[in-house]
Design a protein around this motif. Sequence first.
Motif, PDB file in Angstrom:
ATOM      1  N   GLN A 130       0.839  -1.196   0.000  1.00  0.00           N
ATOM      2  CA  GLN A 130       0.000   0.000   0.000  1.00  0.00           C
ATOM      3  C   GLN A 130       0.871   1.242   0.000  1.00  0.00           C
ATOM      4  OE1 GLN A 130      -2.407  -0.403   3.511  1.00  0.00           O
ATOM      5  NE2 GLN A 130      -3.854  -1.769   2.505  1.00  0.00           N
ATOM      6  N   PHE A 131       0.361   2.293  -0.621  1.00  0.00           N
ATOM      7  CA  PHE A 131       1.056   3.571  -0.687  1.00  0.00           C
ATOM      8  C   PHE A 131       0.125   4.646  -0.145  1.00  0.00           C
ATOM      9  CE2 PHE A 131       2.854   0.836  -3.857  1.00  0.00           C
ATOM     10  CZ  PHE A 131       4.213   1.099  -3.797  1.00  0.00           C
ATOM     11  N   ALA A 132       0.580   5.374   0.865  1.00  0.00           N
ATOM     12  CA  ALA A 132      -0.165   6.503   1.410  1.00  0.00           C
ATOM     13  C   ALA A 132       0.618   7.766   1.077  1.00  0.00           C
ATOM     14  CB  ALA A 132      -0.328   6.357   2.916  1.00  0.00           C
ATOM     15  N   TYR A 133      -0.084   8.754   0.552  1.00  0.00           N
ATOM     16  CA  TYR A 133       0.553  10.007   0.146  1.00  0.00           C
ATOM     17  C   TYR A 133       0.123  11.124   1.087  1.00  0.00           C
ATOM     18  CZ  TYR A 133       1.894   7.440  -3.967  1.00  0.00           C
ATOM     19  OH  TYR A 133       2.446   6.499  -4.806  1.00  0.00           O
ATOM     20  N   GLY A 134       1.114  11.806   1.629  1.00  0.00           N
ATOM     21  CA  GLY A 134       0.842  12.898   2.568  1.00  0.00           C
ATOM     22  C   GLY A 134       2.135  13.553   2.985  1.00  0.00           C
ATOM     23  N   GLU A 135       2.043  14.377   4.004  1.00  0.00           N
ATOM     24  CA  GLU A 135       3.236  15.050   4.503  1.00  0.00           C
ATOM     25  C   GLU A 135       4.129  14.036   5.192  1.00  0.00           C
ATOM     26  OE1 GLU A 135       4.378  18.553   7.668  1.00  0.00           O
ATOM     27  OE2 GLU A 135       2.393  18.572   6.739  1.00  0.00           O
ATOM     28  N   LEU A 136       5.421  14.060   4.838  1.00  0.00           N
ATOM     29  CA  LEU A 136       6.368  13.122   5.458  1.00  0.00           C
ATOM     30  C   LEU A 136       6.864  13.704   6.772  1.00  0.00           C
ATOM     31  CD1 LEU A 136       8.436  12.011   2.353  1.00  0.00           C
ATOM     32  CD2 LEU A 136       6.549  10.825   3.453  1.00  0.00           C
ATOM     33  N   VAL A 137       6.880  12.877   7.793  1.00  0.00           N
ATOM     34  CA  VAL A 137       7.378  13.269   9.095  1.00  0.00           C
ATOM     35  C   VAL A 137       8.777  12.726   9.250  1.00  0.00           C
ATOM     36  CG1 VAL A 137       6.966  13.112  11.580  1.00  0.00           C
ATOM     37  CG2 VAL A 137       5.034  13.167   9.992  1.00  0.00           C
ATOM     38  N   SER A 138       9.709  13.595   9.679  1.00  0.00           N
ATOM     39  CA  SER A 138      11.098  13.118   9.815  1.00  0.00           C
ATOM     40  C   SER A 138      11.291  12.189  10.963  1.00  0.00           C
ATOM     41  CB  SER A 138      12.084  14.240   9.999  1.00  0.00           C
ATOM     42  OG  SER A 138      11.621  15.486   9.742  1.00  0.00           O
TER      43      SER A 138
END
Length: 138
Positions: A130-138
């Motif tokens: 699965q691929f979720a697209y959103g803001e990446l958290v470091s």
Amino acid sequence: MSTATARYAGNLRSEAQHTASGTTIVTDAPLDNHGRGEAFSPTDLVSAALGTCMMTIMGIVAERHQLDLTGVRFTVNKHMAAEPRRIAQIDVHFHMPATLTEKERTLLENAARTCPVALSLNPEIRQEVQFAYGELVS
């Protein structure tokens, strides 16, 4: 030249060394199979190898298309079958940047699903990716 060498350290623990780099990996039997669960089990390594292979191939494609995948991450979960004891399913969930276009997403998702580890696993092992697209958290 060998890819790796390994030695049994006792107590269901092995130590493998990558020949070219000298990097060492310790494996331990899992808690549900007589082990201490203090390190990756061999089947954990297979599951992690699937995710990291997918990420590596996506990285190669991303570099070719000048895409920045810095911060992309995944979680992996394996499901074991009892008889015979084997990996039945591997779930890989990627967290991807929201800024990718639909075309870029398709390109990267196809690259991931055709990585060498994915193509090498027994077809009886179900791969749920699965691929979720959103803001990446470091």
